[in-house]
Write an enzyme that holds these catalytic residues in place. Structure first.
Site, PDB file in Angstrom:
ATOM      1  N   GLY A  48       0.785  -1.235   0.000  1.00  0.00           N
ATOM      2  CA  GLY A  48       0.000   0.000   0.000  1.00  0.00           C
ATOM      3  C   GLY A  48       0.813   1.279   0.000  1.00  0.00           C
ATOM      4  O   GLY A  48       0.409   2.278  -0.582  1.00  0.00           O
ATOM      5  N   GLU A 101       3.819   5.468   5.466  1.00  0.00           N
ATOM      6  CA  GLU A 101       2.623   4.616   5.456  1.00  0.00           C
ATOM      7  C   GLU A 101       1.548   5.220   4.572  1.00  0.00           C
ATOM      8  O   GLU A 101       1.435   6.434   4.465  1.00  0.00           O
ATOM      9  CB  GLU A 101       2.060   4.505   6.886  1.00  0.00           C
ATOM     10  N   ASP A 105      -4.729   3.148  10.803  1.00  0.00           N
ATOM     11  CA  ASP A 105      -6.107   2.913  11.230  1.00  0.00           C
ATOM     12  C   ASP A 105      -6.071   2.691  12.746  1.00  0.00           C
ATOM     13  O   ASP A 105      -5.982   3.650  13.515  1.00  0.00           O
ATOM     14  CB  ASP A 105      -6.622   1.718  10.429  1.00  0.00           C
ATOM     15  N   PHE A 154     -14.261   2.937   4.682  1.00  0.00           N
ATOM     16  CA  PHE A 154     -13.273   2.132   3.983  1.00  0.00           C
ATOM     17  C   PHE A 154     -12.875   2.857   2.701  1.00  0.00           C
ATOM     18  O   PHE A 154     -13.725   3.190   1.874  1.00  0.00           O
ATOM     19  CB  PHE A 154     -13.800   0.731   3.681  1.00  0.00           C
TER      20      PHE A 154
END
Ligand code: IMP
Ligand code: MG
Length: 183
Positions: A48, A101, A105, A154
């Site tokens: 990611g 990053e 979360d 999300f």
């Protein structure tokens, strides 16, 4: 799998490519100012973080190296227990490390990663995230650089995926609630 593109399950664009690039430039300038005269090691978590890293490293005007880690979590019920599936190529002892990053979360993954990195005696470790989903934070983390504080939805795009898809979208988008709630 849907064969339409982008995808009818995508709700709306939260951050456009232009907004993301403006955040990248702002963070890059802050990092450049804060680390003047030093050599940075950017550490990114695959997959990611790869998009953000690729843009951010070109917005930092300093000598720097990049290195990658991959981790996998043990799944529901085992939050925060993480396994390193690909370690850094090089030692970080004595280096100024900046963890890059895509999104933080609960923070449990990053808390684990920071423990691992600090055991290797770097000169410093700081954290940079494009997206900060702070409402769900469980671990107390220092976040020195952030792009956006995001709602508890999300998100997909610009590195963020659902089952491996939609990482390559140039924007960050929300999914329709029914899809998000089914996860
Ligand atoms: P944490 O340990 O809860 O902070 O988990 C962070 C990881 O969960 C991120 O690196 C992503 O891989 C994933 N994640 C968290 N929120 C989202 C999201 O909204 N979309 C896609 N992936 C997410
Ligand atoms: Mg991640």
């Amino acid at each position: 799998m849907s064969d339409s593109f982008p995808d009818p399950r995508i709700d709306r664009v939260l951050y456009s490519p232009e907004e993301i690039q403006a955040a990248v430039r702002r963070i890059g300038a802050d990092i450049t100012a804060d680390y003047t005269g030093r050599t940075l090691t950017l550490v990114t978590v695959l997959k990611g973080g790869a998009m953000f890293l690729a843009d951010l490293c070109r917005a930092i005007e300093l000598p720097l190296t990049v290195d990658f880690m991959a981790i996998s979590s043990y799944g529901p019920g085992a939050e925060g227990s993480v396994r390193i599936t690909k370690d850094l190529d090089d030692p970080i002892e004595g280096r100024d490390v900046l963890v890059v990053e895509d999104i933080i979360d609960t923070g449990l993954t990053l808390a684990y990663l920071l423990r691992v990195l600090r055991q290797r005696r770097p000169a410093s470790v700081s954290v940079c995230t494009l997206l900060d989903k702070d409402a769900r934070r469980l671990a107390d983390l220092p976040i020195e650089y952030r792009g956006f504080t995001v709602p508890d939805r999300f998100l997909v795009g610009y590195g963020l995926d659902l089952d491996g898809l939609w990482r390559t979208l140039p924007y960050v988008a929300t999914l329709h609630d029914e899809i998000w709630e089914a996860e």
